[in-house]
Design a protein around this motif. Structure first.
Motif, mmCIF file in Angstrom:
data_model
loop_
_atom_site.group_PDB
_atom_site.id
_atom_site.type_symbol
_atom_site.label_atom_id
_atom_site.label_comp_id
_atom_site.label_asym_id
_atom_site.label_seq_id
_atom_site.Cartn_x
_atom_site.Cartn_y
_atom_site.Cartn_z
ATOM 1 N N ALA A 26 1.000 -1.154 -0.007
ATOM 2 C CA ALA A 26 0.118 0.097 0.059
ATOM 3 C C ALA A 26 1.034 1.254 -0.205
ATOM 4 C CB ALA A 26 -0.852 -0.165 1.103
ATOM 5 N N ALA A 27 1.856 1.353 0.805
ATOM 6 C CA ALA A 27 2.882 2.661 0.776
ATOM 7 C C ALA A 27 3.574 2.702 -0.480
ATOM 8 C CB ALA A 27 3.882 2.250 1.991
ATOM 9 N N ILE A 28 3.965 1.737 -1.208
ATOM 10 C CA ILE A 28 4.634 1.688 -2.338
ATOM 11 C C ILE A 28 3.438 2.315 -3.463
ATOM 12 C CG2 ILE A 28 5.626 0.373 -4.579
ATOM 13 C CD1 ILE A 28 7.040 -1.521 -2.400
ATOM 14 N N LEU A 29 2.323 1.827 -3.411
ATOM 15 C CA LEU A 29 1.404 2.328 -4.310
ATOM 16 C C LEU A 29 0.953 3.763 -4.158
ATOM 17 C CD1 LEU A 29 -0.870 1.745 -6.448
ATOM 18 C CD2 LEU A 29 -2.503 1.251 -4.535
ATOM 19 N N VAL A 30 1.032 4.294 -2.903
ATOM 20 C CA VAL A 30 1.046 5.757 -2.507
ATOM 21 C C VAL A 30 2.111 6.563 -3.284
ATOM 22 C CG1 VAL A 30 1.016 7.286 -0.748
ATOM 23 C CG2 VAL A 30 -0.265 5.475 -0.607
ATOM 24 N N PHE A 31 3.506 5.997 -3.292
ATOM 25 C CA PHE A 31 4.556 6.940 -3.768
ATOM 26 C C PHE A 31 4.394 6.664 -5.267
ATOM 27 C CE2 PHE A 31 6.490 5.778 0.458
ATOM 28 C CZ PHE A 31 6.773 7.216 0.739
ATOM 29 N N ILE A 32 3.946 5.760 -6.002
ATOM 30 C CA ILE A 32 3.759 5.712 -7.269
ATOM 31 C C ILE A 32 2.803 6.537 -7.830
ATOM 32 C CG2 ILE A 32 2.925 4.082 -9.164
ATOM 33 C CD1 ILE A 32 4.432 1.688 -7.703
ATOM 34 N N VAL A 33 1.606 6.523 -6.891
ATOM 35 C CA VAL A 33 0.618 7.534 -7.408
ATOM 36 C C VAL A 33 1.040 9.020 -7.223
ATOM 37 C CG1 VAL A 33 -1.688 8.361 -6.669
ATOM 38 C CG2 VAL A 33 -1.300 5.962 -6.811
ATOM 39 N N PHE A 34 1.684 9.188 -6.311
ATOM 40 C CA PHE A 34 2.097 10.701 -6.139
ATOM 41 C C PHE A 34 3.253 10.884 -7.073
ATOM 42 C CE2 PHE A 34 0.420 10.972 -1.798
ATOM 43 C CZ PHE A 34 0.076 12.142 -1.753
ATOM 44 N N SER A 35 3.932 10.060 -7.529
ATOM 45 C CA SER A 35 5.089 10.293 -8.654
ATOM 46 C C SER A 35 4.381 10.460 -9.880
ATOM 47 C CB SER A 35 6.141 9.113 -8.535
ATOM 48 O OG SER A 35 6.910 9.322 -9.676
ATOM 49 N N TRP A 36 3.495 9.756 -10.130
ATOM 50 C CA TRP A 36 2.676 9.651 -11.488
ATOM 51 C C TRP A 36 1.976 11.253 -11.435
ATOM 52 C CZ3 TRP A 36 -2.790 10.235 -11.992
ATOM 53 C CH2 TRP A 36 -3.013 10.006 -13.484
ATOM 54 N N TRP A 37 1.294 11.489 -10.345
ATOM 55 C CA TRP A 37 0.572 12.767 -10.351
ATOM 56 C C TRP A 37 1.416 13.970 -10.651
ATOM 57 C CZ3 TRP A 37 1.306 17.004 -7.232
ATOM 58 C CH2 TRP A 37 0.357 18.034 -7.205
ATOM 59 N N SER A 38 2.783 13.881 -10.179
ATOM 60 C CA SER A 38 3.719 14.895 -10.244
ATOM 61 C C SER A 38 4.186 15.014 -11.668
ATOM 62 C CB SER A 38 4.994 14.558 -9.267
ATOM 63 O OG SER A 38 5.998 15.418 -9.443
ATOM 64 N N SER A 39 4.551 13.677 -12.215
ATOM 65 C CA SER A 39 4.890 13.842 -13.789
ATOM 66 C C SER A 39 3.883 14.288 -14.565
ATOM 67 C CB SER A 39 5.369 12.518 -14.161
ATOM 68 O OG SER A 39 4.389 11.628 -13.982
ATOM 69 N N ARG A 40 2.681 14.201 -14.343
ATOM 70 C CA ARG A 40 1.377 14.464 -15.187
ATOM 71 C C ARG A 40 0.936 16.089 -15.114
ATOM 72 N NH1 ARG A 40 -1.072 11.534 -18.993
ATOM 73 N NH2 ARG A 40 -3.186 12.072 -18.216
ATOM 74 N N ASN A 41 1.336 16.570 -13.823
ATOM 75 C CA ASN A 41 0.885 17.999 -13.712
ATOM 76 C C ASN A 41 2.188 18.824 -13.367
ATOM 77 O OD1 ASN A 41 -2.078 17.685 -13.046
ATOM 78 N ND2 ASN A 41 -1.041 16.075 -12.003
ATOM 79 N N MET A 42 3.047 18.700 -14.387
ATOM 80 C CA MET A 42 4.585 19.390 -14.300
ATOM 81 C C MET A 42 4.300 20.854 -14.730
ATOM 82 S SD MET A 42 7.069 17.783 -13.012
ATOM 83 C CE MET A 42 8.466 18.642 -13.707
ATOM 84 N N ALA A 43 3.252 21.193 -15.515
ATOM 85 C CA ALA A 43 3.093 22.461 -15.933
ATOM 86 C C ALA A 43 2.310 23.439 -15.028
ATOM 87 C CB ALA A 43 2.514 22.610 -17.423
ATOM 88 N N THR A 44 1.602 23.022 -14.059
ATOM 89 C CA THR A 44 0.972 23.718 -13.289
ATOM 90 C C THR A 44 1.621 24.456 -12.032
ATOM 91 O OG1 THR A 44 0.225 21.803 -11.902
ATOM 92 C CG2 THR A 44 -1.168 22.091 -13.551
#
Length: 329
Positions: free
Chosen positions: A254-272
């Motif tokens: 579950a912890a690894i999933l949280v870090f993967i989701v945050f990393s994905w969100w950060s890479s998808r919203n780099m321009a904001t």
């Protein structure tokens, strides 16, 4: 007669098979099978592991980000020239760049032009700025040789007489603050991890005592008829090792999933703007291979700690029986 004899033979042949089945009947385990209490223990260990892994990942993230900040700051210094009456800003920038570039230990100087300065101020003052109409300082980025840094005092002494409005910032204050912040964060994270592991140990101790209380009469009979303490402890250790590994693996995943989701969100919203601020503070929320390896190690540690705690609790319980037995006699 022939039919009766055949039936008797069939019944006689069936009796050994039934006897064999009874002989090979599976023995009941000493520790009770998975029940409501066992599932609750798995859930508690999963929550503890999840929080421990999040703490470990956050400490790793802040430490790595602070290290990046420290390396970037130690490689650069900044010259700031404030606008004053009668000052030709472009000529002052060129002069300061030339003066600083002559010092040993300075690799390169780079003047931040008007457009770049306007982009730096855009989040606060909006777009379409005219830098010449505002009292905005101009910057020069000085790249430093990390192995042989320049003499900053000598640079300041050379700049001040010729350009009184110029100032050199070597970022030492910021570096000291970042190092102090990183050390404080690591210390707090270690303290939180110790508390989490301590709570896990206490939870396993209570769970082991509860399992022994429910089967105390069986354990005492086995102990008094000659069953070795290590045999009984091994049964409990294996049971709680499986329980601890189930909970720890669930929490770690579950912890690894949280870090993967945050990393994905950060890479998808780099321009904001929100993502830019978060990335500036914490990087791209990627804990790296060392972080994931640490999460896996945390799972193994909690699983092993669960087994070791149950083993020690059972041995102490059996030792207490041996101490009380003469008194009872």
């Amino acid at each position: 007669m022939t039919e009766l004899s055949a039936e008797q033979l069939h019944e006689d042949a069936a009796e050994p098979a039934t006897t064999t089945q009874r002989v090979h009947r599976r023995m009941a385990p000493i520790v009770p099978a998975q029940n409501i209490a066992g599932r609750a223990l798995v859930l508690v260990i999963a929550i503890m592991t999840f929080l421990s892994c999040l703490t470990f990942g956050a400490v790793t993230l802040v430490r790595d980000t602070a290290s990046v900040w420290e390396n970037q700051i130690s490689r650069e210094a900044t010259i700031q020239i404030k606008p004053v009456d009668g000052l030709d800003m472009e000529a002052a920038l060129a002069q300061a760049s030339q003066i600083v570039g002559e010092f040993p230990g300075v690799k390169e100087t780079r003047i931040i032009d008007r457009d770049a300065t306007a982009r730096l101020l855009e989040p606060w003052l909006g777009s379409g700025l005219n830098i010449d109409e505002l009292p905005v300082p101009r910057l020069i980025i000085v790249t430093i040789d990390e192995t042989s840094p320049p003499d900053f005092s000598a640079i300041r002494a050379a700049l001040t007489p010729k350009l009184p409005s110029a100032s050199l910032d070597d970022h030492r204050t910021w570096v000291d603050r970042l190092v102090a912040m990183a050390r404080t964060t690591v210390t707090i994270g270690i303290a939180v991890l110790v508390l989490m592991l301590s709570a896990t140990v206490l939870t396993v101790v209570f769970a082991t005592r509860g399992a022994m209380a429910g089967n105390g009469h069986i354990i005492e009979v086995l102990h008094f008829v000659g069953a070795e303490a290590r045999f009984i402890a091994r049964e409990f250790r294996w049971h709680f090792l499986v329980t601890g590994m189930k909970g720890a693996a669930t929490g770690g995943a579950a912890a690894i999933l949280v870090f993967i989701v945050f990393s994905w969100w950060s890479s998808r919203n780099m321009a904001t703007p929100q993502a830019d601020q978060a990335t500036a503070l914490f990087g791209n929320f990627a804990i790296g291979s060392a972080g994931y390896l640490g999460v896996g190690l945390m799972v193994l540690v909690i699983g092993g700690l669960t087994a070791a705690t149950s083993h020690a609790t059972v041995v102490a319980y059996l030792s207490d029986i041996d101490v009380r037995q003469p008194d009872a006699g």
